[in-house]
Design a protein around this motif. Structure first.
Motif, PDB file in Angstrom:
ATOM      1  N   PRO A 106       0.797  -1.233   0.000  1.00 19.61           N
ATOM      2  CA  PRO A 106       0.000   0.000   0.000  1.00 19.61           C
ATOM      3  C   PRO A 106       0.828   1.281   0.000  1.00 19.61           C
ATOM      4  N   ASP A 107       1.995   1.255   0.614  1.00 14.57           N
ATOM      5  CA  ASP A 107       2.806   2.477   0.683  1.00 14.57           C
ATOM      6  C   ASP A 107       3.884   2.543  -0.395  1.00 14.57           C
ATOM      7  N   ASP A 108       3.885   1.602  -1.331  1.00  9.52           N
ATOM      8  CA  ASP A 108       4.833   1.674  -2.451  1.00  9.52           C
ATOM      9  C   ASP A 108       4.394   2.750  -3.434  1.00  9.52           C
ATOM     10  N   VAL A 109       5.350   3.205  -4.236  1.00 13.13           N
ATOM     11  CA  VAL A 109       5.060   4.196  -5.261  1.00 13.13           C
ATOM     12  C   VAL A 109       5.340   3.586  -6.629  1.00 13.13           C
ATOM     13  N   VAL A 110       4.518   3.951  -7.612  1.00 11.93           N
ATOM     14  CA  VAL A 110       4.685   3.503  -8.996  1.00 11.93           C
ATOM     15  C   VAL A 110       5.072   4.717  -9.827  1.00 11.93           C
ATOM     16  N   VAL A 111       6.326   4.747 -10.258  1.00  4.65           N
ATOM     17  CA  VAL A 111       6.793   5.824 -11.135  1.00  4.65           C
ATOM     18  C   VAL A 111       6.760   5.304 -12.559  1.00  4.65           C
ATOM     19  N   LEU A 112       6.050   5.996 -13.424  1.00  7.19           N
ATOM     20  CA  LEU A 112       5.962   5.584 -14.825  1.00  7.19           C
ATOM     21  C   LEU A 112       7.169   6.127 -15.585  1.00  7.19           C
ATOM     22  N   THR A 113       7.831   5.245 -16.304  1.00 12.47           N
ATOM     23  CA  THR A 113       9.082   5.561 -16.988  1.00 12.47           C
ATOM     24  C   THR A 113       8.950   5.199 -18.466  1.00 12.47           C
ATOM     25  N   ALA A 114      10.051   5.303 -19.198  1.00 18.57           N
ATOM     26  CA  ALA A 114      10.031   4.923 -20.607  1.00 18.57           C
ATOM     27  C   ALA A 114      10.153   3.425 -20.793  1.00 18.57           C
ATOM     28  N   GLN A 115      10.981   2.783 -19.966  1.00 18.87           N
ATOM     29  CA  GLN A 115      11.193   1.345 -20.025  1.00 18.87           C
ATOM     30  C   GLN A 115      12.075   0.948 -18.847  1.00 18.87           C
ATOM     31  N   THR A 116      12.491  -0.310 -18.786  1.00 21.52           N
ATOM     32  CA  THR A 116      13.293  -0.793 -17.664  1.00 21.52           C
ATOM     33  C   THR A 116      14.600  -0.022 -17.525  1.00 21.52           C
ATOM     34  N   THR A 117      15.269   0.247 -18.622  1.00 22.25           N
ATOM     35  CA  THR A 117      16.528   0.988 -18.567  1.00 22.25           C
ATOM     36  C   THR A 117      16.340   2.342 -17.903  1.00 22.25           C
ATOM     37  N   ASP A 118      15.300   3.028 -18.285  1.00 23.94           N
ATOM     38  CA  ASP A 118      14.989   4.327 -17.696  1.00 23.94           C
ATOM     39  C   ASP A 118      14.720   4.178 -16.199  1.00 23.94           C
ATOM     40  N   ALA A 119      13.956   3.148 -15.836  1.00 24.50           N
ATOM     41  CA  ALA A 119      13.603   2.932 -14.429  1.00 24.50           C
ATOM     42  C   ALA A 119      14.833   2.656 -13.575  1.00 24.50           C
ATOM     43  N   LEU A 120      15.735   1.839 -14.061  1.00 18.33           N
ATOM     44  CA  LEU A 120      16.905   1.474 -13.263  1.00 18.33           C
ATOM     45  C   LEU A 120      17.919   2.613 -13.193  1.00 18.33           C
ATOM     46  N   ASN A 121      18.007   3.406 -14.238  1.00 13.46           N
ATOM     47  CA  ASN A 121      18.863   4.591 -14.157  1.00 13.46           C
ATOM     48  C   ASN A 121      18.314   5.598 -13.151  1.00 13.46           C
ATOM     49  N   LEU A 122      16.981   5.705 -13.084  1.00 14.02           N
ATOM     50  CA  LEU A 122      16.375   6.551 -12.066  1.00 14.02           C
ATOM     51  C   LEU A 122      16.707   6.035 -10.672  1.00 14.02           C
ATOM     52  N   LEU A 123      16.578   4.730 -10.479  1.00 16.13           N
ATOM     53  CA  LEU A 123      16.871   4.153  -9.172  1.00 16.13           C
ATOM     54  C   LEU A 123      18.330   4.380  -8.790  1.00 16.13           C
ATOM     55  N   ALA A 124      19.238   4.275  -9.767  1.00 17.34           N
ATOM     56  CA  ALA A 124      20.660   4.466  -9.474  1.00 17.34           C
ATOM     57  C   ALA A 124      20.938   5.870  -8.937  1.00 17.34           C
ATOM     58  N   ARG A 125      20.137   6.853  -9.348  1.00 18.43           N
ATOM     59  CA  ARG A 125      20.300   8.223  -8.834  1.00 18.43           C
ATOM     60  C   ARG A 125      19.787   8.347  -7.410  1.00 18.43           C
ATOM     61  N   ALA A 126      18.968   7.368  -7.001  1.00 15.19           N
ATOM     62  CA  ALA A 126      18.314   7.475  -5.696  1.00 15.19           C
ATOM     63  C   ALA A 126      18.981   6.644  -4.606  1.00 15.19           C
ATOM     64  N   VAL A 127      19.799   5.661  -4.983  1.00 12.38           N
ATOM     65  CA  VAL A 127      20.372   4.743  -3.995  1.00 12.38           C
ATOM     66  C   VAL A 127      21.435   5.480  -3.172  1.00 12.38           C
ATOM     67  N   PRO A 128      21.270   5.551  -1.856  1.00 21.07           N
ATOM     68  CA  PRO A 128      22.198   6.322  -1.012  1.00 21.07           C
ATOM     69  C   PRO A 128      23.370   5.499  -0.505  1.00 21.07           C
ATOM     70  N   GLY A 129      24.061   4.845  -1.406  1.00 22.37           N
ATOM     71  CA  GLY A 129      25.184   4.024  -0.983  1.00 22.37           C
ATOM     72  C   GLY A 129      25.589   3.048  -2.068  1.00 22.37           C
ATOM     73  N   ARG A 130      26.419   2.099  -1.685  1.00 26.19           N
ATOM     74  CA  ARG A 130      27.000   1.136  -2.616  1.00 26.19           C
ATOM     75  C   ARG A 130      25.959   0.141  -3.117  1.00 26.19           C
ATOM     76  N   ALA A 131      26.079  -0.247  -4.398  1.00 24.29           N
ATOM     77  CA  ALA A 131      25.237  -1.286  -4.980  1.00 24.29           C
ATOM     78  C   ALA A 131      26.094  -2.479  -5.367  1.00 24.29           C
ATOM     79  N   VAL A 132      25.514  -3.667  -5.194  1.00 25.09           N
ATOM     80  CA  VAL A 132      26.156  -4.923  -5.578  1.00 25.09           C
ATOM     81  C   VAL A 132      25.263  -5.603  -6.605  1.00 25.09           C
ATOM     82  N   HIS A 133      25.874  -6.191  -7.635  1.00 23.97           N
ATOM     83  CA  HIS A 133      25.091  -6.894  -8.647  1.00 23.97           C
ATOM     84  C   HIS A 133      25.919  -8.030  -9.214  1.00 23.97           C
ATOM     85  N   LEU A 134      25.284  -8.916  -9.961  1.00 22.76           N
ATOM     86  CA  LEU A 134      25.980 -10.005 -10.643  1.00 22.76           C
ATOM     87  C   LEU A 134      26.445  -9.538 -12.020  1.00 22.76           C
TER      88      LEU A 134
END
Length: 455
Positions: A106-134
């Motif tokens: 219920p408290d999640d937000v849905v941001v409408l973007t152009a596509q997945t690439t756009d969404a993840l680049n937006l998230l990368a601007r918001a993450v307040p610290g280090r990210a780990v990925h495969l």
């Protein structure tokens, strides 16, 4: 010039599949099913679109809903006219539908973007610290995480070893986010999202899932898996109208710099200051893609109405036949990360000994009317691991795929291995295109010289 490749030594034993799945029918109508594709050898066949993983065709239900809405298209959020009220309502209802489709809290937000690439680049601007990925990620979930301090963990030969490597990295140094794919766009293998979510949270990190490939094939539920963020694309989800979404926890998105500076993202502007809005408006400056949002929501409803069991059983039958049939052709090698360890969606990548992937794709198209993808699939690091020094061919199935199309692909691959191409093709520098190609494109398409692949 290419005439006939050097076939494997045992090519003479290549046979067509003994148990075709020709009776498997599409489970939902899509636009383009039944289009005729001309062949270089003469005549035409019904086009077999087995490149669904790149961009899925439009569901008929999505097309119908878009057509019904278009007369009401108008400005969103700030228009007083009746059409604007209709468009605004459609836009915000679409946002709610997309959130429900992925099990948003219920408290999640849905941001409408152009596509997945756009969404993840937006998230990368918001993450307040280090990210780990495969390192197996699609570039959409790989390249945004090259900020200072971010870490790529190489996938190991088994799933257990891969999870252990991720845990060691999360234990080594605190991280804010673990970013993973839901399903590989190269191998089709599904990652254990709930386990990865638990792993991230045990080490104080949040988790983001690239669901571009997973969402069209399997039920995704943020609440039950405790996933913090999820990104998806309409063009993968049978709604290629230019919309995607980032769904997840609000706090980071409210604190992040706006994705774009412009109208709609603000509450008030002064000569020397700006009061930015909160998400989702904060990251949706400019006139929003109402049609794209409506289409994506319509696709969510249509897939939900089919039922998870129908979608899964349909694609499992097609995928099993595709993998079994290709594996029986001498010289064909399927690309897998963890064979037999995880479930998979309808994506199968393969190579053919002695035949460049680009030529395989051209032959399947020109001589059999089949659309597949060749290249590195915007996952260069993973291809370097699975097919060193080579590109690959990818076939993918979806809601509108018939068993006869899978059977045709397997037979086409077997014929290529047995007999070589039945037409003359240019060499690598020209992209292996058919020489003196007699096919004529539809009148509204301007034929252009082929350029380099985008990925």
């Amino acid at each position: 010039m290419i005439t006939t490749p050097t076939p494997p030594a045992d090519a003479a034993t290549a046979v067509a599949p003994a148990d075709p799945v020709t009776l498997v029918a599409p489970v939902a109508p899509v636009l383009g099913h039944g289009l005729e594709a001309p062949l270089v050898t003469g005549g035409s066949v019904a086009y077999a679109n087995l490149d669904i993983a790149a961009s899925a065709p439009v569901l008929s239900a999505v097309h119908d809903e878009v057509e019904a809405f278009l007369p009401w298209y108008a400005s969103v959020h700030r228009g007083a006219g009746y059409a604007s009220k209709v468009a605004t309502d459609a836009y915000e209802r679409s946002r709610a539908t997309i959130g429900a489709f992925v099990g948003a809290r219920p408290d999640d937000v849905v941001v409408l973007t152009a596509q997945t690439t756009d969404a993840l680049n937006l998230l990368a601007r918001a993450v307040p610290g280090r990210a780990v990925h495969l390192d197996l990620e699609h570039h959409a979930n790989l390249l945004p995480w090259r900020r200072p301090g971010d870490t790529a963990v190489p996938a190991r030969s088994t799933l257990a070893e891969t999870l252990a490597a991720l845990e060691r990295e999360l234990r080594r140094e605190p991280a804010a986010l673990l970013a993973v794919t839901g399903a590989s766009n190269v191998t089709g293998e599904i990652l254990p999202i709930a386990r990865l979510s638990d792993l991230a949270h045990r080490h104080g990190a949040r988790i983001a899932v690239d669901a571009a490939q997973l969402a069209p094939h399997r039920r995704v539920d943020l609440a039950s898996t405790d996933v913090d963020y999820l990104a998806l694309s309409g063009h993968k989800l049978y709604a290629p109208y230019g919309a995607g979404a980032l769904v997840g926890r609000r706090d980071w998105l409210d604190a992040a710099p706006p994705k774009l500076s412009g109208g709609g993202a603000v509450r008030r502007v002064w000569a020397d200051d700006v009061d930015w809005g909160v998400a989702p408006a904060r990251h949706e400056a400019g006139s929003p893609n109402v049609v794209g949002a409506l289409a994506l929501a319509a696709a969510c409803r249509a897939i939900e109405a089919l039922g998870a069991g129908v979608v899964t059983s349909h694609e499992e039958a097609l995928t099993a036949a595709l993998r079994t049939g290709l594996a029986a052709v001498p010289g064909v090698r399927l690309l897998d990360l963890w064979p037999g360890e995880v479930d998979r969606i309808g994506v199968v990548s393969f190579t053919v000994d002695g035949v460049p992937a680009e030529l395989v794709a051209q032959v399947l198209s020109a001589e059999h009317g089949i659309g597949v993808r060749d290249g590195r699939f915007c996952a260069h690091l993973l291809l370097d691991r699975l097919s060193p020094g080579r590109t690959a061919v990818r076939a993918s199935v979806g809601l509108g795929t018939a068993g006869s199309e899978v059977d045709r692909l397997v037979r086409g691959a077997a014929a290529l291995v047995q007999h070589g191409p039945q037409w003359r093709y240019a060499g690598a520098d020209e992209g292996y295109v058919p020489l003196e190609d007699p096919r004529v494109l539809t009148p509204w398409v301007q034929l252009r010289a082929p350029g380099p692949p985008s990925c």
